[in-house]
Design an enzyme around this catalytic site. Structure first.
Site, PDB file in Angstrom:
ATOM      1  N   SER A  93       0.845  -1.203   0.000  1.00  0.00           N
ATOM      2  CA  SER A  93       0.000   0.000   0.000  1.00  0.00           C
ATOM      3  C   SER A  93       0.876   1.246   0.000  1.00  0.00           C
ATOM      4  CB  SER A  93      -0.899   0.009   1.231  1.00  0.00           C
ATOM      5  OG  SER A  93      -1.393   1.322   1.429  1.00  0.00           O
ATOM      6  N   HIS A 128      -1.001  -1.589  -3.981  1.00  0.00           N
ATOM      7  CA  HIS A 128      -2.334  -1.280  -3.423  1.00  0.00           C
ATOM      8  C   HIS A 128      -2.483   0.241  -3.328  1.00  0.00           C
ATOM      9  CE1 HIS A 128      -5.761  -2.412  -0.706  1.00  0.00           C
ATOM     10  NE2 HIS A 128      -5.454  -1.291  -0.070  1.00  0.00           N
ATOM     11  N   ASP A 159      -4.873   3.257  -2.088  1.00  0.00           N
ATOM     12  CA  ASP A 159      -5.970   3.567  -1.166  1.00  0.00           C
ATOM     13  C   ASP A 159      -6.622   4.891  -1.554  1.00  0.00           C
ATOM     14  OD1 ASP A 159      -6.076   1.412   0.794  1.00  0.00           O
ATOM     15  OD2 ASP A 159      -4.032   2.034   1.304  1.00  0.00           O
ATOM     16  N   MET A 204      -9.430   7.575  -0.990  1.00  0.00           N
ATOM     17  CA  MET A 204     -10.313   8.037   0.103  1.00  0.00           C
ATOM     18  C   MET A 204     -10.908   9.391  -0.252  1.00  0.00           C
ATOM     19  SD  MET A 204      -7.981   7.068   3.375  1.00  0.00           S
ATOM     20  CE  MET A 204      -7.076   5.521   3.452  1.00  0.00           C
ATOM     21  N   HIS A 230      -8.266   0.195  -4.048  1.00  0.00           N
ATOM     22  CA  HIS A 230      -9.232   0.056  -2.947  1.00  0.00           C
ATOM     23  C   HIS A 230     -10.014   1.368  -2.841  1.00  0.00           C
ATOM     24  CE1 HIS A 230      -9.542  -0.522   1.754  1.00  0.00           C
ATOM     25  NE2 HIS A 230     -10.718  -0.440   1.173  1.00  0.00           N
ATOM     26  N   MET A 249     -12.383   3.661  -1.211  1.00  0.00           N
ATOM     27  CA  MET A 249     -13.092   4.031   0.033  1.00  0.00           C
ATOM     28  C   MET A 249     -13.822   5.345  -0.228  1.00  0.00           C
ATOM     29  SD  MET A 249      -9.977   2.979   2.547  1.00  0.00           S
ATOM     30  CE  MET A 249      -8.829   2.986   1.177  1.00  0.00           C
ATOM     31  N   MET A 288     -11.397  -5.804   6.034  1.00  0.00           N
ATOM     32  CA  MET A 288     -10.650  -4.738   6.721  1.00  0.00           C
ATOM     33  C   MET A 288     -10.392  -5.159   8.162  1.00  0.00           C
ATOM     34  SD  MET A 288      -9.954  -2.386   4.588  1.00  0.00           S
ATOM     35  CE  MET A 288      -9.085  -1.365   5.795  1.00  0.00           C
ATOM     36  N   ASP A 328      -6.465  -6.363   5.144  1.00  0.00           N
ATOM     37  CA  ASP A 328      -5.869  -5.021   5.035  1.00  0.00           C
ATOM     38  C   ASP A 328      -6.020  -4.272   6.360  1.00  0.00           C
ATOM     39  OD1 ASP A 328      -5.067  -2.486   4.242  1.00  0.00           O
ATOM     40  OD2 ASP A 328      -6.696  -2.176   2.810  1.00  0.00           O
TER      41      ASP A 328
END
Ligand code: DX5
Ligand code: ZN
Length: 222
Positions: free
Chosen positions: A10, A35, A37, A39, A68, A70, A139, A177
């Site tokens: 990540s 990975h 992330d 957000m 991923h 979010m 998660m 994760d």
């Protein structure tokens, strides 16, 4: 289990002034996926990266980009993330009232489709889609930040999902994760996970990225 063990680095803990070099260093050290992330400051408290960063990652590596999401209403941005070079698009079950349709759209965009569960979300919510996903992500921290502590109470979800996948979708990945490090990884592995996301334990490892990756990989069987 037919899926192999994977380490997904990540970049949330990477040094963004040297992102390309950090990704290449992680690749050289032997990570399998990168990975990303994403957000939005609404679904999770933090605000991070958009398709532009995925595109930048794609320029420096051929490794699968494990994106991923979010974010609220992820369906609005699936095409942009696919076009940017994502390999896997993973959406939170908490953000997808029409989950089958969202997963179908991801497949139509020629990406692998994953679904994520927050720590307090019951595992039953993903059961109706287990036959059609390429990946389930459990998660083990409340999403938003790297460097948080692993929540062991999510381990039974891995055990349950591994058993279900063995029956109906044996090649799907089971990813974990949040708070993954050399001390917690054996527990997750024993519970059935085969993809391990790590930010802090790779990019902030005191001995450097290569040593962090070797330390995590040393727990993989074979
Ligand atoms: C948390 C992110 C994780 C995070 C993991 O919201 O989804 O991917 O970067 O960070 P570590 O490995 O430091 O817990
Ligand atoms: Zn993540």
């Amino acid at each position: 289990m037919s899926a192999p063990y994977m380490l997904s680095a990540s970049i949330l803990s990477a040094d963004f002034t040297n992102l390309g070099e950090q990704i290449q260093e992680a690749e050289k050290a032997g990570v399998d996926w990168i990975h990303v992330d994403v957000m939005d400051g609404h679904f999770v408290p933090n605000l991070t990266m958009g398709p532009f960063i995925v595109k930048a990652c794609r320029r420096v590596t051929q490794l699968p980009l494990d994106v991923h999401l979010m974010i609220e209403s992820p369906e609005d941005l699936l095409e942009a993330f696919a076009q940017a070079g994502s390999s896997i698009l993973t959406v939170h079950v908490e953000t997808c009232p029409n989950l089958h349709r969202t997963l179908q759209t991801i497949h139509e965009l020629r990406c692998k489709a994953g679904v994520v569960l927050n720590p307090a979300t019951p595992v039953d919510l993903v059961v109706p889609v287990l036959h059609m996903v390429d990946l389930v992500l459990v998660m083990s921290v409340n999403p938003g930040y790297s460097g948080q502590s692993f929540l062991p109470e999510v381990l039974p979800k891995l055990t349950f999902l591994r058993r279900e996948f063995e029956k109906i979708n044996p090649t799907a990945y089971l990813e974990i994760d949040g708070g993954i490090n050399s001390s917690t990884l054996p527990m997750e592995l024993n519970a059935g996970a085969n993809v391990f996301v790590a930010a802090h334990a790779i990019f902030d490892y005191p001995g450097g990225i290569n040593a962090g990756v070797q330390q995590l990989r040393s727990h993989f069987p074979g």
